[in-house]
Design a protein around this motif. Structure first.
Motif, PDB file in Angstrom:
ATOM      1  N   ASN A   1       0.833  -1.208   0.000  1.00 20.83           N
ATOM      2  CA  ASN A   1       0.000   0.000   0.000  1.00 20.83           C
ATOM      3  C   ASN A   1       0.865   1.256   0.000  1.00 20.83           C
ATOM      4  O   ASN A   1       0.582   2.214  -0.721  1.00 20.83           O
ATOM      5  CB  ASN A   1      -0.947   0.005   1.200  1.00 20.83           C
ATOM      6  CG  ASN A   1      -2.133  -0.897   1.001  1.00 20.83           C
ATOM      7  OD1 ASN A   1      -2.539  -1.179  -0.122  1.00 20.83           O
ATOM      8  ND2 ASN A   1      -2.708  -1.368   2.093  1.00 20.83           N
ATOM      9  N   ARG A   2       1.922   1.253   0.798  1.00 21.83           N
ATOM     10  CA  ARG A   2       2.831   2.412   0.824  1.00 21.83           C
ATOM     11  C   ARG A   2       3.509   2.589  -0.529  1.00 21.83           C
ATOM     12  O   ARG A   2       3.657   3.711  -1.022  1.00 21.83           O
ATOM     13  CB  ARG A   2       3.865   2.257   1.939  1.00 21.83           C
ATOM     14  CG  ARG A   2       3.300   2.492   3.335  1.00 21.83           C
ATOM     15  CD  ARG A   2       4.404   2.555   4.383  1.00 21.83           C
ATOM     16  NE  ARG A   2       5.092   1.287   4.540  1.00 21.83           N
ATOM     17  CZ  ARG A   2       4.716   0.310   5.377  1.00 21.83           C
ATOM     18  NH1 ARG A   2       3.636   0.461   6.118  1.00 21.83           N
ATOM     19  NH2 ARG A   2       5.415  -0.802   5.462  1.00 21.83           N
TER      20      ARG A   2
ATOM     21  N   ARG B   1       3.199   5.842  -2.989  1.00 14.69           N
ATOM     22  CA  ARG B   1       4.363   6.609  -3.484  1.00 14.69           C
ATOM     23  C   ARG B   1       4.365   6.658  -5.013  1.00 14.69           C
ATOM     24  O   ARG B   1       4.636   7.709  -5.605  1.00 14.69           O
ATOM     25  CB  ARG B   1       5.668   5.988  -2.976  1.00 14.69           C
ATOM     26  CG  ARG B   1       5.973   6.287  -1.526  1.00 14.69           C
ATOM     27  CD  ARG B   1       7.398   5.870  -1.156  1.00 14.69           C
ATOM     28  NE  ARG B   1       7.693   4.483  -1.460  1.00 14.69           N
ATOM     29  CZ  ARG B   1       7.547   3.461  -0.608  1.00 14.69           C
ATOM     30  NH1 ARG B   1       7.087   3.681   0.610  1.00 14.69           N
ATOM     31  NH2 ARG B   1       7.864   2.229  -0.977  1.00 14.69           N
ATOM     32  N   GLN B   2       4.054   5.547  -5.637  1.00 15.22           N
ATOM     33  CA  GLN B   2       4.022   5.528  -7.092  1.00 15.22           C
ATOM     34  C   GLN B   2       2.919   6.435  -7.633  1.00 15.22           C
ATOM     35  O   GLN B   2       3.106   7.087  -8.660  1.00 15.22           O
ATOM     36  CB  GLN B   2       3.831   4.096  -7.599  1.00 15.22           C
ATOM     37  CG  GLN B   2       5.059   3.254  -7.414  1.00 15.22           C
ATOM     38  CD  GLN B   2       4.849   1.811  -7.863  1.00 15.22           C
ATOM     39  OE1 GLN B   2       3.718   1.336  -7.965  1.00 15.22           O
ATOM     40  NE2 GLN B   2       5.935   1.122  -8.118  1.00 15.22           N
ATOM     41  N   GLN B   3       1.785   6.480  -6.956  1.00 19.13           N
ATOM     42  CA  GLN B   3       0.702   7.356  -7.395  1.00 19.13           C
ATOM     43  C   GLN B   3       1.117   8.818  -7.277  1.00 19.13           C
ATOM     44  O   GLN B   3       0.815   9.628  -8.154  1.00 19.13           O
ATOM     45  CB  GLN B   3      -0.572   7.098  -6.583  1.00 19.13           C
ATOM     46  CG  GLN B   3      -1.761   7.899  -7.066  1.00 19.13           C
ATOM     47  CD  GLN B   3      -2.138   7.546  -8.494  1.00 19.13           C
ATOM     48  OE1 GLN B   3      -2.270   6.378  -8.838  1.00 19.13           O
ATOM     49  NE2 GLN B   3      -2.298   8.539  -9.342  1.00 19.13           N
ATOM     50  N   GLN B   4       1.833   9.156  -6.198  1.00 16.85           N
ATOM     51  CA  GLN B   4       2.314  10.528  -6.038  1.00 16.85           C
ATOM     52  C   GLN B   4       3.264  10.886  -7.177  1.00 16.85           C
ATOM     53  O   GLN B   4       3.177  11.976  -7.751  1.00 16.85           O
ATOM     54  CB  GLN B   4       3.030  10.696  -4.684  1.00 16.85           C
ATOM     55  CG  GLN B   4       2.140  10.478  -3.487  1.00 16.85           C
ATOM     56  CD  GLN B   4       0.957  11.401  -3.471  1.00 16.85           C
ATOM     57  OE1 GLN B   4       1.098  12.608  -3.591  1.00 16.85           O
ATOM     58  NE2 GLN B   4      -0.236  10.838  -3.346  1.00 16.85           N
ATOM     59  N   GLU B   5       4.156   9.982  -7.501  1.00 13.24           N
ATOM     60  CA  GLU B   5       5.110  10.230  -8.582  1.00 13.24           C
ATOM     61  C   GLU B   5       4.397  10.320  -9.932  1.00 13.24           C
ATOM     62  O   GLU B   5       4.712  11.174 -10.761  1.00 13.24           O
ATOM     63  CB  GLU B   5       6.167   9.129  -8.625  1.00 13.24           C
ATOM     64  CG  GLU B   5       7.268   9.401  -9.612  1.00 13.24           C
ATOM     65  CD  GLU B   5       8.406   8.399  -9.516  1.00 13.24           C
ATOM     66  OE1 GLU B   5       9.290   8.463 -10.383  1.00 13.24           O
ATOM     67  OE2 GLU B   5       8.414   7.565  -8.597  1.00 13.24           O
ATOM     68  N   LEU B   6       3.421   9.447 -10.141  1.00 18.07           N
ATOM     69  CA  LEU B   6       2.649   9.475 -11.379  1.00 18.07           C
ATOM     70  C   LEU B   6       1.899  10.798 -11.525  1.00 18.07           C
ATOM     71  O   LEU B   6       1.880  11.390 -12.610  1.00 18.07           O
ATOM     72  CB  LEU B   6       1.667   8.303 -11.407  1.00 18.07           C
ATOM     73  CG  LEU B   6       0.855   8.109 -12.667  1.00 18.07           C
ATOM     74  CD1 LEU B   6       1.747   7.915 -13.870  1.00 18.07           C
ATOM     75  CD2 LEU B   6      -0.080   6.920 -12.499  1.00 18.07           C
ATOM     76  N   ASP B   7       1.304  11.277 -10.443  1.00 20.69           N
ATOM     77  CA  ASP B   7       0.612  12.561 -10.486  1.00 20.69           C
ATOM     78  C   ASP B   7       1.569  13.688 -10.846  1.00 20.69           C
ATOM     79  O   ASP B   7       1.238  14.566 -11.649  1.00 20.69           O
ATOM     80  CB  ASP B   7      -0.071  12.859  -9.145  1.00 20.69           C
ATOM     81  CG  ASP B   7      -1.236  11.936  -8.855  1.00 20.69           C
ATOM     82  OD1 ASP B   7      -1.745  11.272  -9.788  1.00 20.69           O
ATOM     83  OD2 ASP B   7      -1.640  11.870  -7.668  1.00 20.69           O
ATOM     84  N   LEU B   8       2.764  13.660 -10.255  1.00 22.59           N
ATOM     85  CA  LEU B   8       3.769  14.682 -10.550  1.00 22.59           C
ATOM     86  C   LEU B   8       4.188  14.619 -12.019  1.00 22.59           C
ATOM     87  O   LEU B   8       4.268  15.649 -12.698  1.00 22.59           O
ATOM     88  CB  LEU B   8       4.987  14.495  -9.642  1.00 22.59           C
ATOM     89  CG  LEU B   8       6.165  15.432  -9.889  1.00 22.59           C
ATOM     90  CD1 LEU B   8       5.775  16.880  -9.633  1.00 22.59           C
ATOM     91  CD2 LEU B   8       7.345  15.018  -9.040  1.00 22.59           C
ATOM     92  N   LEU B   9       4.440  13.413 -12.513  1.00 22.80           N
ATOM     93  CA  LEU B   9       4.844  13.265 -13.909  1.00 22.80           C
ATOM     94  C   LEU B   9       3.737  13.703 -14.862  1.00 22.80           C
ATOM     95  O   LEU B   9       4.017  14.334 -15.900  1.00 22.80           O
ATOM     96  CB  LEU B   9       5.243  11.819 -14.184  1.00 22.80           C
ATOM     97  CG  LEU B   9       6.537  11.357 -13.509  1.00 22.80           C
ATOM     98  CD1 LEU B   9       6.710   9.853 -13.661  1.00 22.80           C
ATOM     99  CD2 LEU B   9       7.732  12.106 -14.050  1.00 22.80           C
ATOM    100  N   ARG B  10       2.499  13.399 -14.538  1.00 19.81           N
ATOM    101  CA  ARG B  10       1.388  13.849 -15.388  1.00 19.81           C
ATOM    102  C   ARG B  10       1.323  15.363 -15.445  1.00 19.81           C
ATOM    103  O   ARG B  10       1.090  15.947 -16.504  1.00 19.81           O
ATOM    104  CB  ARG B  10       0.067  13.303 -14.860  1.00 19.81           C
ATOM    105  CG  ARG B  10      -0.180  11.873 -15.196  1.00 19.81           C
ATOM    106  CD  ARG B  10      -1.521  11.407 -14.680  1.00 19.81           C
ATOM    107  NE  ARG B  10      -1.759  10.033 -15.066  1.00 19.81           N
ATOM    108  CZ  ARG B  10      -2.526   9.197 -14.407  1.00 19.81           C
ATOM    109  NH1 ARG B  10      -3.154   9.602 -13.326  1.00 19.81           N
ATOM    110  NH2 ARG B  10      -2.686   7.961 -14.820  1.00 19.81           N
ATOM    111  N   GLU B  11       1.539  16.006 -14.315  1.00 19.55           N
ATOM    112  CA  GLU B  11       1.516  17.466 -14.278  1.00 19.55           C
ATOM    113  C   GLU B  11       2.666  18.032 -15.117  1.00 19.55           C
ATOM    114  O   GLU B  11       2.493  19.003 -15.846  1.00 19.55           O
ATOM    115  CB  GLU B  11       1.598  17.964 -12.837  1.00 19.55           C
ATOM    116  CG  GLU B  11       1.643  19.464 -12.697  1.00 19.55           C
ATOM    117  CD  GLU B  11       0.422  20.169 -13.274  1.00 19.55           C
ATOM    118  OE1 GLU B  11       0.540  21.369 -13.603  1.00 19.55           O
ATOM    119  OE2 GLU B  11      -0.657  19.552 -13.404  1.00 19.55           O
ATOM    120  N   GLN B  12       3.836  17.416 -15.015  1.00 21.29           N
ATOM    121  CA  GLN B  12       4.972  17.882 -15.809  1.00 21.29           C
ATOM    122  C   GLN B  12       4.711  17.704 -17.301  1.00 21.29           C
ATOM    123  O   GLN B  12       5.047  18.588 -18.094  1.00 21.29           O
ATOM    124  CB  GLN B  12       6.245  17.147 -15.387  1.00 21.29           C
ATOM    125  CG  GLN B  12       6.731  17.548 -14.011  1.00 21.29           C
ATOM    126  CD  GLN B  12       7.908  16.711 -13.548  1.00 21.29           C
ATOM    127  OE1 GLN B  12       8.191  15.633 -14.086  1.00 21.29           O
ATOM    128  NE2 GLN B  12       8.601  17.191 -12.529  1.00 21.29           N
TER     129      GLN B  12
END
Length: 66
Positions: A23-24, A28-39
């Motif tokens: 779950n952790r 973390r991967q979802q947070q990174e994915l959200d950041l990459l999508r924004e970029q």
């Protein structure tokens, strides 16, 4: 019987620990994915604002002997 029950409890505890870790990791991967999508969104916006066919600056020109 007691040993079997203890073994099952140990396996359940281990499975719960693994599930928590997974779950952790997913979080973390979802947070990174959200950041990459924004970029990517920002980069796409920058690409849209570039004027196609805009004259090059002289300092960007390659000298003729190259």
């Amino acid at each position: 019987m007691e040993d079997r029950l203890e073994a099952l409890e140990t396996k359940i505890m281990s499975a719960e620990d693994q599930l928590d870790e997974l779950n952790r990791t997913v979080w973390r991967q979802q947070q990174e994915l959200d950041l990459l999508r924004e970029q990517v969104r920002q980069l796409a916006q920058q690409v849209k604002t570039i004027q196609p066919g805009a004259p090059n600056r002289p300092e960007d020109e390659i000298p003729p002997h190259w």
